[in-house]
Write a protein that holds these residues in place. Structure first.
Motif, PDB file in Angstrom:
ATOM      1  N   VAL A 242      12.684  69.391  23.362  1.00 48.07           N
ATOM      2  CA  VAL A 242      12.778  70.215  24.162  1.00 48.07           C
ATOM      3  C   VAL A 242      14.047  69.675  25.160  1.00 48.07           C
ATOM      4  O   VAL A 242      14.211  68.464  25.525  1.00 48.07           O
ATOM      5  N   LEU A 243      14.874  70.923  25.423  1.00 50.41           N
ATOM      6  CA  LEU A 243      16.128  70.705  26.235  1.00 50.41           C
ATOM      7  C   LEU A 243      16.368  71.748  27.119  1.00 50.41           C
ATOM      8  O   LEU A 243      15.902  72.851  27.071  1.00 50.41           O
ATOM      9  N   PRO A 244      17.084  71.384  28.238  1.00 51.08           N
ATOM     10  CA  PRO A 244      17.222  70.253  28.824  1.00 51.08           C
ATOM     11  C   PRO A 244      16.115  69.591  29.566  1.00 51.08           C
ATOM     12  O   PRO A 244      15.092  70.434  29.974  1.00 51.08           O
ATOM     13  N   ILE A 245      15.929  68.342  29.704  1.00 49.90           N
ATOM     14  CA  ILE A 245      14.759  67.713  30.328  1.00 49.90           C
ATOM     15  C   ILE A 245      15.152  66.871  31.557  1.00 49.90           C
ATOM     16  O   ILE A 245      16.360  66.451  31.474  1.00 49.90           O
ATOM     17  N   THR A 246      14.325  66.738  32.382  1.00 50.33           N
ATOM     18  CA  THR A 246      14.561  65.715  33.759  1.00 50.33           C
ATOM     19  C   THR A 246      13.621  64.506  33.446  1.00 50.33           C
ATOM     20  O   THR A 246      12.654  64.671  32.637  1.00 50.33           O
ATOM     21  N   PHE A 247      14.012  63.679  34.277  1.00 51.27           N
ATOM     22  CA  PHE A 247      12.955  62.293  34.333  1.00 51.27           C
ATOM     23  C   PHE A 247      11.745  62.555  34.620  1.00 51.27           C
ATOM     24  O   PHE A 247      10.599  62.162  33.850  1.00 51.27           O
ATOM     25  N   PHE A 248      11.251  63.396  35.647  1.00 55.00           N
ATOM     26  CA  PHE A 248      10.217  63.521  35.934  1.00 55.00           C
ATOM     27  C   PHE A 248       9.117  64.434  35.018  1.00 55.00           C
ATOM     28  O   PHE A 248       8.009  64.392  34.998  1.00 55.00           O
ATOM     29  N   SER A 249       9.744  65.002  33.968  1.00 53.74           N
ATOM     30  CA  SER A 249       8.973  65.700  33.111  1.00 53.74           C
ATOM     31  C   SER A 249       8.244  64.634  32.184  1.00 53.74           C
ATOM     32  O   SER A 249       7.264  65.305  31.387  1.00 53.74           O
ATOM     33  N   PHE A 250       8.720  63.639  31.989  1.00 58.59           N
ATOM     34  CA  PHE A 250       7.945  62.610  30.982  1.00 58.59           C
ATOM     35  C   PHE A 250       6.963  62.001  31.880  1.00 58.59           C
ATOM     36  O   PHE A 250       5.888  61.408  31.143  1.00 58.59           O
ATOM     37  N   TYR A 251       6.655  62.328  33.023  1.00 61.00           N
ATOM     38  CA  TYR A 251       5.413  61.971  33.703  1.00 61.00           C
ATOM     39  C   TYR A 251       4.280  62.999  33.866  1.00 61.00           C
ATOM     40  O   TYR A 251       3.273  62.793  34.615  1.00 61.00           O
ATOM     41  N   GLN A 252       4.639  64.341  33.436  1.00 62.70           N
ATOM     42  CA  GLN A 252       3.605  65.384  33.593  1.00 62.70           C
ATOM     43  C   GLN A 252       2.949  65.591  32.209  1.00 62.70           C
ATOM     44  O   GLN A 252       3.738  65.370  31.109  1.00 62.70           O
ATOM     45  N   SER A 253       1.654  65.814  32.416  1.00 56.38           N
ATOM     46  CA  SER A 253       0.795  65.738  31.158  1.00 56.38           C
ATOM     47  C   SER A 253       0.054  67.205  31.121  1.00 56.38           C
ATOM     48  O   SER A 253      -0.232  67.771  32.232  1.00 56.38           O
ATOM     49  N   PRO A 254      -0.309  67.780  29.939  1.00 56.88           N
ATOM     50  CA  PRO A 254      -0.991  69.108  29.956  1.00 56.88           C
ATOM     51  C   PRO A 254      -2.342  68.925  30.838  1.00 56.88           C
ATOM     52  O   PRO A 254      -2.696  69.746  31.406  1.00 56.88           O
ATOM     53  N   ASP A 255      -2.829  67.772  30.902  1.00 56.11           N
ATOM     54  CA  ASP A 255      -4.168  67.434  31.623  1.00 56.11           C
ATOM     55  C   ASP A 255      -3.859  67.670  33.171  1.00 56.11           C
ATOM     56  O   ASP A 255      -5.021  68.013  33.781  1.00 56.11           O
ATOM     57  N   ASP A 256      -2.841  67.591  33.502  1.00 60.15           N
ATOM     58  CA  ASP A 256      -2.567  67.906  34.948  1.00 60.15           C
ATOM     59  C   ASP A 256      -2.869  69.337  35.270  1.00 60.15           C
ATOM     60  O   ASP A 256      -3.256  69.486  36.521  1.00 60.15           O
ATOM     61  N   TYR A 257      -2.660  70.138  34.543  1.00 59.55           N
ATOM     62  CA  TYR A 257      -2.781  71.635  34.842  1.00 59.55           C
ATOM     63  C   TYR A 257      -4.052  72.167  34.386  1.00 59.55           C
ATOM     64  O   TYR A 257      -4.550  73.022  34.377  1.00 59.55           O
ATOM     65  N   ASN A 258      -4.774  71.407  33.432  1.00 62.79           N
ATOM     66  CA  ASN A 258      -6.116  71.876  32.822  1.00 62.79           C
ATOM     67  C   ASN A 258      -7.298  71.332  33.845  1.00 62.79           C
ATOM     68  O   ASN A 258      -8.292  71.495  33.614  1.00 62.79           O
ATOM     69  N   SER A 259      -7.111  70.431  34.697  1.00 65.31           N
ATOM     70  CA  SER A 259      -7.836  69.639  35.755  1.00 65.31           C
ATOM     71  C   SER A 259      -7.608  70.462  37.221  1.00 65.31           C
ATOM     72  O   SER A 259      -6.711  71.124  37.294  1.00 65.31           O
TER      73      SER A 259
END
Length: 475
Positions: A242-259
């Motif tokens: 996946v490009l382009p990416i930012t630092f904060f994307s690495f600390y986002q998880s699909p679980d964040d949006y499923n809860s």
């Protein structure tokens, strides 16, 4: 002049898996069927190519080719590559062109959940090694005419098929063009995985931080497509770049949006805190023990001093040795079969940990610090980023051993300056902080905002936006 069987055989280095079958069509016309038995589906060739051909008169060959979607060509290189892709070649006597029909054999594992990116709630589909299957998984979730696929062939020997996927009206045209140019400029003799593409596309190869996001989750890849990012898929690899990416994307998880948003925000904040702990916790311990023991309360200070009484090594040696042992145990657990890897974890965590403390080689406090550091690094949703944090811990520990808290402060400044400096395809890596883009761009960074409050839904047409507002008022 039609390409001869001898030319095709020579082009494929006289390979013994090249099979030729001669047929006599109605009207006494001679025909030769060519295919690679290692790449083609023999049952398909027999049922859907040879049998219909035996019933097709010579003057109806064009109709048969049109009905089967056959391609015509007289170019030797194109015919050779078609055979390597699993095509069946029909060579007619006294005919200028040959016909090529796709008959590729398909072997692949079933769609399953990625072991390295497991979640609690949500989709459990993961990518596989087949490029066509992976594209299907993406298109199945995004049924939009804006979904665009561009193909490339990379590797002069392997001729690996690569797909660049993006949303036509959501992705930045300049970023798409830049990514396309970089893919076209790649000159490799072999390509097997997205890792090699990653190294060729990154702008800062000496940076410890990954500059692209590798994922095996379909829902994660789709979510980034809908944010205007680009997915790069390599045939034979189950990982999507996946490009382009930012630092904060690495600390986002699909679980964040499923809860619910409160739960997702809480765990995201915990992961952000783990970033600081993973880099600086051992260094803080070293600095306190070596230079700043006065910052500890007397009770804790006494316990730390007692545990260090019989340890012959300075704290920096303790920390580096335990970090190396941790990496060895982690690597051994990955490489061994699952039942044995569990045993390695128990032996490493209990036996070795207890033994080194009782032997007075390492203090009790250091074991606790290294354990917390490991847990903090494992909190990153992607393993690659957690490894980068543990690597950065070594220079931070060295700075703490030389200069105490001042060394840690300088090292953290260097890390954040580096984060603000690097870019991926022209996009700042530490956006929206470096450079700062205002409060609107801060949404969905530290906190996972509710669906009705997110920027994406704020851009929906009036009736949809109003429905979210009314729904919230009812509650």
């Amino acid at each position: 002049m039609a390409v001869s069987y001898a030319q095709i055989k020579e082009y494929l280095s006289d390979s013994e898996d090249l099979k030729a079958q001669s047929l006599i069509l109605p009207n006494a016309a001679a025909c030769t069927i060519l295919y690679l038995e290692s790449m083609a589906n023999l049952e398909f060739i027999q049922s859907f190519i040879i049998q219909p051909l035996l019933e097709t008169p010579y003057h109806n060959i064009e109709q048969f080719a049109a009905a089967t979607g056959a391609q015509k060509s007289s170019d030797l290189e194109f015919i050779g590559h078609s055979l390597l892709d699993g095509y069946c070649v029909i060579r007619l006597e006294n005919h200028e062109n040959v016909y090529m029909i796709s008959a590729a054999q398909s072997y692949g594992r079933s769609i399953d959940e990625p072991m390295a990116e497991q979640i609690i709630k949500g989709s459990h589909e993961g990518f596989v090694e087949s490029l066509s299957t992976n594209l299907y998984l993406l298109r199945y979730r995004i049924k939009s005419p804006q979904f665009k696929v561009r193909y490339f062939t990379i590797g002069t020997l392997t001729n690996t098929k690569v797909a660049m996927v993006y949303m036509e009206k959501l992705a930045d045209p300049n970023i798409v063009k830049e990514c396309e140019n970089r893919l076209k400029s790649i000159n490799l003799t072999q390509l097997y995985s997205t890792g090699e593409i990653d190294e060729m596309l990154e702008e800062h190869p000496l940076s410890p931080f990954p500059q692209s996001l590798n994922t095996e989750r379909t829902d994660r890849a789709v979510s980034y497509l809908m944010e205007g990012k680009i997915n790069i898929l390599v045939d034979g690899s189950a990982t999507v770049l996946v490009l382009p990416i930012t630092f904060f994307s690495f600390y986002q998880s699909p679980d964040d949006y499923n809860s619910r948003w409160i739960i997702g925000s809480f765990y995201r904040l915990v992961r952000m805190i783990s970033f600081i702990l993973a880099i600086s916790l051992p260094a803080i311990y070293i600095a306190i023990v070596s230079y700043h023991s006065e910052v500890l309360p007397p009770g804790i200070l006494y316990s730390v001093k007692v545990s260090l009484t019989y340890v012959p090594f300075p704290p920096i040696v303790e920390a580096i040795a335990m970090q190396v042992i941790l990496e060895l145990l982690k690597e051994a657990a990955i490489r061994l079969p699952s039942p044995i890897s569990q045993t390695i974890g128990i032996v490493g965590g209990l036996v070795i940990g207890t033994a080194v403390v009782e032997a007075h080689l390492v203090s009790h406090t250091m074991i606790v610090v290294i354990g917390l550091t490991a847990i903090a690094s494992f909190a990153a949703p992607l393993n690659e980023f957690g490894t980068s944090l543990r690597i950065l811990g070594f220079p931070t520990m060295l700075a703490a051993a030389l200069f105490g808290f001042f060394g840690i402060s300088v090292m953290m400044m260097v890390i954040f300056i580096h984060l603000c400096k690097i870019e991926t395809l022209g996009v700042p890596y530490f956006a929206p902080f470096g450079p700062f883009h205002g409060k609107d761009s801060m949404k969905d960074i530290f906190l996972r905002l509710p669906v009705w409050k997110s920027q994406k839904n704020a851009q929906l047409p009036g009736p949809y936006k109003q429905s979210f507002t009314q729904r919230w008022k009812r509650h």
